[in-house]
Write an enzyme that holds these catalytic residues in place. Sequence first.
Site, short mmCIF file in Angstrom:
data_model
loop_
_atom_site.label_atom_id
_atom_site.label_comp_id
_atom_site.label_asym_id
_atom_site.label_seq_id
_atom_site.Cartn_x
_atom_site.Cartn_y
_atom_site.Cartn_z
N CYS A 37 0.81 -1.22 0.00
CA CYS A 37 0.00 0.00 0.00
C CYS A 37 0.84 1.27 0.00
O CYS A 37 0.31 2.37 -0.12
CB CYS A 37 -0.98 0.00 1.17
SG CYS A 37 -0.27 -0.43 2.74
N ASP A 39 2.62 2.48 2.50
CA ASP A 39 2.67 3.14 3.80
C ASP A 39 4.05 3.00 4.42
O ASP A 39 4.74 2.01 4.19
CB ASP A 39 1.65 2.50 4.76
CG ASP A 39 0.22 2.82 4.37
OD1 ASP A 39 0.03 3.63 3.46
OD2 ASP A 39 -0.69 2.24 4.99
N CYS A 64 -2.87 4.50 6.63
CA CYS A 64 -4.30 4.56 6.93
C CYS A 64 -4.53 4.63 8.44
O CYS A 64 -3.61 4.50 9.24
CB CYS A 64 -4.98 3.32 6.36
SG CYS A 64 -4.46 1.82 7.19
N CYS A 107 -1.64 -4.08 8.82
CA CYS A 107 -1.23 -2.89 9.58
C CYS A 107 -0.65 -3.29 10.93
O CYS A 107 0.32 -2.69 11.40
CB CYS A 107 -2.42 -1.97 9.82
SG CYS A 107 -3.15 -1.36 8.30
#
Lengths: 150, 178
Positions: A37, A39, A64, A107
């Site tokens: 993603c 991140d 996120c 995450c």
Amino acid sequence: MAYSDKVIEHYEHPLNVGTLDKEDPTVGTGLVGAPACGDVMRLQIKVNPETNVVEDAKFKTFGCGSAIASSSLVTEWVKGKTIDEAMALKNSQIVEELNLPPVKIHCSVLAEDAIKSAIADFRKKQEERKAQASGVAGSTAAQPSVQPQK
Amino acid sequence: MDPFATLGLVPRFDLDQGELESRYRELQKALHPDKHTGAPASQRRMTLNKAVEVNEAYRTLRDDIKRAQALLALHGNAQASGEREVADPELLMEVMELREALGEAKVRRDLTEVKALAARVDALRAGVRSGLVAAFAALPASAAAAQLSPLAAQVSRLKYYQRFLDEVSAIEDEAEAS
């Protein structure tokens, strides 16, 4: 997809956002990324080298809400713990606490990787210091000491 | 599913966007439900499924990152998106610094700085992209995994840059709205 209340709480009021001096020998820095993603997450701990207790923890996460909440939670959890206790932290505990849905499990994995890599960085620094202190290289004696000034 | 095969295109990274566009339109026209109203239900369903497949293939091939991933998958590097890969620490450091600078510019509402950072990342992205064009062109049909992993790493790099540029768009949208 709805975020759980705990994720929203951490996202809106993240704890321990900030930076510690990464040159400080008692600070361990973990920098990890999620290529899927894009991140990035940086998690830092300040450890008492005598007791191995985490005295402070800071993070900065660009990602996120779940990634921010996961890192916020981890910094909160590890404070006051020894690095061995912190090392035992599992991403499943984060998932449970934050009620993360399956698509957001990565995450929590990222946050687990970040704390482990911060601990590894601290340990590496301490070993390097010990090696230096035992006088491997005589030529470094003239160098100023790198004690953190606080 | 091979998106190149679905659209009847030769697999390559440096795809002619005009050719992709016209092939997509052609197929969409041919598969349009209005053209198949008289066909039996089972055939109409098949046509519909095919149309969905064509849409997906088009979306994949239009996107640099997804097209590169599709090519790597064709070469046997079917890395699942959730799989953990060890990222290059230097790349992470670079991305972290860029994201911090962008975050600070956003707080200061310094749109000039936001644009300057975006231009920098866009140039980095263009560099990686042209590197990928050359690397894919030079890739033998039966490439070994060792030849694919540096390409996969460059695709990851593209993703971090893309994510940065998405953030820039969000900041700019927000600034326009306020």
